[in-house]
Design a protein around this motif. Sequence first.
Motif, PDB file in Angstrom:
ATOM      1  N   SER A  40     -11.091  28.145  42.694  1.00  0.00           N
ATOM      2  CA  SER A  40     -10.378  29.244  43.169  1.00  0.00           C
ATOM      3  C   SER A  40     -10.605  30.475  42.304  1.00  0.00           C
ATOM      4  O   SER A  40     -10.866  31.668  42.755  1.00  0.00           O
ATOM      5  N   ARG A  43     -14.256  31.440  43.292  1.00  0.00           N
ATOM      6  CA  ARG A  43     -14.030  32.089  44.403  1.00  0.00           C
ATOM      7  C   ARG A  43     -13.486  33.821  44.552  1.00  0.00           C
ATOM      8  O   ARG A  43     -14.278  34.450  45.322  1.00  0.00           O
ATOM      9  N   TYR A  82     -12.950  22.250  34.645  1.00  0.00           N
ATOM     10  CA  TYR A  82     -11.859  22.243  35.385  1.00  0.00           C
ATOM     11  C   TYR A  82     -11.230  20.777  35.655  1.00  0.00           C
ATOM     12  O   TYR A  82      -9.884  20.320  35.502  1.00  0.00           O
TER      13      TYR A  82
END
Length: 207
Positions: A40, A43, A82
């Motif tokens: 995210s 993004r 991650y």
Amino acid sequence: MEKNLIIAITGASGALYARHLLHALCMHVPGKSSVIISPSGLRVCNEETGTNFRKDEEYLQWIQESVSRKSSPVHSFQLEDYRDIGARSASGSNSHDGMAIVPCSMKTLASITHGITQNLIERAADVTLKERRPLVVVPREAPYSLIHLRNMTSLTEAGATVVPASPGFYQKPESLDDLGRFIASRVLSVLGIQVRLFKPWLDESPE
Ligand SMILES: Cc1cc2nc3c(=O)[nH]c(=O)nc-3n(C[C@H](O)[C@H](O)[C@H](O)COP(=O)(O)O)c2cc1C
């Protein structure tokens, strides 16, 4: 003295704060840091800066290229995945000088507050707290719910420092970059690193 940090970037608005933090490290702080970017986070960076990075490596390369156009970097970065909960930053024996999550989503903040460690960012933050090392989070949301406020209180009680994504305007910022530098400087200051990224309030000396 060289600094060894963990820098995590999550999917809250404020990608420019992360960019300025990494720039400041590269340009002013000798050392080596691990960088972890959530999907995210990548993004939101793409949404906010008009980039189209598909991989974390492309993001980091972008940072390093923009720094090397201005000066020779004094700080190097090592990307960690991650999803790799066995990476170096997941271990308590990884001695480092602190971790910053910039920006920090309310989801990541909630997970850390409640001891949930489902990815490397959450695990590294959990370990940083248990090892009593500095943890700085830069959350952003508006307005805050009671849940957000309670989580920020609990995280502060657990030893973390909340630096809200709320730059000051008394320095008369002239650009978004000035706002980014303000937050980057606050984060570094909490980690015990004083870097002059803008003229301090009431400082009469020339830039
Ligand atoms: C354009 C965009 C902006 C967002 N801004 C925020 C925000 O300011 N704060 C926040 O807590 N979440 C925000 N989100 C939602 C988070 O990205 C989402 O909760 C995500 O699951 C967080 O995951 P992460 O913490 O692993 O990065 C935003 C999402 C998008 C797509």
